[in-house]
Design an enzyme around this catalytic site. Structure first.
Site, short mmCIF file in Angstrom:
data_model
loop_
_atom_site.label_atom_id
_atom_site.label_comp_id
_atom_site.label_asym_id
_atom_site.label_seq_id
_atom_site.Cartn_x
_atom_site.Cartn_y
_atom_site.Cartn_z
CG ASP A 67 0.48 -3.26 -4.59
OD1 ASP A 67 0.06 -3.07 -5.75
OD2 ASP A 67 0.47 -2.38 -3.71
CG ASP B 109 1.10 -0.69 0.77
OD1 ASP B 109 0.51 -0.89 -0.31
OD2 ASP B 109 1.70 0.37 1.04
CG ASP C 239 -2.53 -4.45 -2.30
OD1 ASP C 239 -2.64 -4.63 -3.51
OD2 ASP C 239 -1.82 -3.55 -1.80
#
Length: 623
Positions: A311, A506, A510
């Site tokens: 990410d 995080d 996700d």
């Protein structure tokens, strides 16, 4: 049976086997009652054998054949031919090994408790000219809801009137809040960062975005294929060799005790014990550096990672707005512009306001408390400072209040935000803020290439222009932007066709992708609780370079475990041959097996001292 109950049973069996050995030895050597000692050792072994037989039946039902069969054969044969002490020793080693293995593979999840806890339980609905608190499950499409400041939006809908200022980080990963106009779509799970507003529900709670994320995580966790135990991969060959030697010795000599001695010395304790010990030692070593690996299975998987999916926000980037440039007008310095903005923003909870205050404090600037402050959500803050009106906010917001339109809007990069500062009737300067790439990101990615990771993929919910800017010269193999949580899951599943995938994130958005990846890694220092629960690995320190460190430890711990297995098997085969030729009796074989166990365990414990690269150096100590 619950996992905790299984663990308690394993502890009970271990204490029963150890207690039986101690009592039996006392009966034989202190009281001289060999008959009672035999009964005691047999009684302590039988419950272990019964539990082992049940586990073997379950394994066979799943089409699996493990090392448990060898242990069951050795205990059964020893009891059948009157070698109860040897059987008891085998029982102790077996229960000790399974207990260590259960500890090594115990998952640290709490079934998404934190993710579910964040989901709103109630909503404030307009009804007959008044407000009523109702369960979120009672909301139906068409209901008009009040969303107060700080509330998490309970269902999907659209903005009824006015403007709304929402923090979408939990859904998209974007760290900067956004402003919405009337009629704009509002997603459940976002947080109201401005004044209260009204929205009209378009979906029921069960059909809304946040509920969908929860379902995605739960489905992903259930769908993840279980990994076989490392030791079991050697089970068929070891079992065949053991049975062949045992029956050959019995057939050649006609003495069943020879076969019993072979089976006892062949008990695969080096495999059952050394593997979990090496892996648990690896887990402990990683934890010293702030890398929490939730069990032996993730550690094994980390050692074989082919693709890394990252990410953007909070992983490749810091996840918090930071100052990239300050422009001061004539009569002001950069410190003056920052001091004025930070002084006025001390009373604001906006992420950029807090970042400005932190930056000013880091420079040692003296901040003064403002008076008569007023915050306009999504636009800026006004107030009196040192006897003068001060304005901090967007360029248009500040120029409209100062009347000074002489300053052209500076060029900004994708994903950056311009903060203007005005004093009285003129502009003092501008501050450019962005979420920059982490300083250690490039080195970390190069290091992962060195450790055998073949593909590096960016998967973010942010805009494509921002993703391209962040990716820059990081050497990524693929970039995917503007992804919903379910699209991130699809990206991970597509990459898994090439090999084992590690996903790093995080945010709540996700969590589904972390759960479906072979290894999910959460930035636990500042990340969402949901991502930490869904992940297999949590970085407890806010340093992305710990990712490479974790992989180094995982690979070395797995190598030590395999080395222990091969050494243990080699020594066991030599001991089996000695027993087959009559050089070892069953009890002697059990004791020799103990010595082999000690040797392999000591070798496995070397994983506690795995040297790791930290900031370009190799260290044997925790930092």
């Amino acid at each position: 049976m619950e996992r905790t109950t299984e663990d308690r049973v394993k502890v009970l069996l271990l204490f029963l086997a150890v207690g039986g050995l101690i009592v039996g030895l006392a009966l034989q050597f202190v009281l001289g009652r060999a008959d009672l000692a035999q009964l005691c050792w047999s009684a302590a072994t039988l419950p272990v054998l019964a539990a082992l037989a049940l586990e073997i039946i379950r394994s066979l039902a799943r089409g699996e054949v493990g090392l448990d069969v060898v242990a069951a054969l050795s205990m059964s044969a020893a009891l059948l031919f009157g070698e109860a002490l040897a059987a008891n020793i085998v029982a102790i080693m077996y229960t000790g090994g399974t207990f260590l293995e259960a500890f090594a593979e115990g998952r640290a999840r709490r079934e998404m408790r934190d993710l579910l806890a964040r989901a709103p339980r109630s909503a404030t609905r307009y009804h007959d000219g008044s407000l009523q608190e109702i369960s979120v499950d009672e909301v139906i499409p068409g209901d008009r809801l009040l969303i107060r400041q700080g509330d998490v939006v309970p269902v999907d809908g659209h903005l009824a009137e006015g403007t709304a200022y929402l923090n979408m980080a939990a859904l998209t990963g974007e760290s900067l809040p956004i402003s919405l106009e009337p009629g704009a779509e509002i997603l459940s799970g976002s947080t109201n960062a401005g004044h209260a507003f009204d929205m009209v529900a378009t979906e029921a709670a069960k059909d809304s975005t946040y509920a969908g994320i929860v379902r995605l995580v739960e489905q992903a966790q259930r769908s993840k294929a279980p990994m076989s135990r490392l030791a079991d991969r050697f089970s068929i060959g070891f079992l065949a060799v053991t049975v062949l030697i045992a029956f050959a010795a019995w057939w050649a000599t006609g003495d069943p005790i020879r076969a019993v001695a072979v089976l006892v010395v062949a008990t695969p304790c080096p495999l059952i014990l050394a593997v979990p010990v090496a892996l648990v030692a690896g887990l402990s070593r990683a934890a010293q550096f702030g890398v929490l690996i939730k069990g032996a299975k993730p550690l094994e998987s980390m050692a074989r990672i082919h693709t890394l999916v990252l990410d953007k926000t909070g992983t490749l980037t810091d996840g918090r707005p930071q100052i990239t440039r300050i422009h001061a007008e004539a009569g002001y310095s950069e410190d003056d512009v920052l001091r004025l903005a930070a002084s006025l923003d001390q009373l604001s909870k906006h992420p950029m306001a807090q970042a400005l205050v932190a930056a000013a404090e880091a420079r040692g600037l003296v901040l003064h408390l403002p008076a008569q402050t007023e915050e306009v959500p999504g636009e800026g803050v006004v107030g009196m400072l040192e006897g003068k009106p001060v304005f901090v906010g967007g360029h248009g917001f500040v120029t409209a209040r100062t009347g000074d339109a002489t300053l052209a809007i500076p060029a900004t990069e994708a994903g950056s935000v311009l903060v203007a500062v005005g004093v009285g009737q003129r502009l003092a300067g501008t501050i450019l803020m962005a979420d920059p790439v982490r300083a250690d990101a490039r080195a970390m990615l190069r290091g992962l290439r060195d450790e055998g990771v073949k593909r590096l993929v960016l998967a973010t919910g942010d805009r494509a222009a921002v993703a391209e800017r962040i990716a820059g010269d990081l050497g990524l193999d693929a970039i995917h932007a503007e992804l919903s949580p379910d699209r991130k899951v699809q990206i991970v599943l597509e990459e898994r066709k090439r090999g084992p995938v590690m996903m790093v994130g995080d945010g709540v958005n996700d969590a589904p992708a972390l759960a479906v990846a072979d290894v999910g890694v959460a930035m636990g220092a500042r990340g969402a609780a949901a991502s930490a629960e869904a992940a297999d690995v949590v970085l407890l320190v806010d340093r992305i370079d710990r990712l490479r460190l974790g992989i180094v430890i995982a690979k070395r711990a797995r190598a030590i475990a395999l080395q222990s297995v091969m050494v243990g098997i080699g020594l066991s085969v030599v001991a089996m041959l000695a027993a087959a030729f009559g050089y070892l009796q069953p009890v002697q074989g059990a004791l020799l097996q103990e010595a082999i166990d000690v040797a392999t365990i000591l070798n496995a414990l070397r994983a506690l001292r795995i040297p790791v690269p930290v900031e370009g150096a190799v260290t044997h100590r925790a930092t």
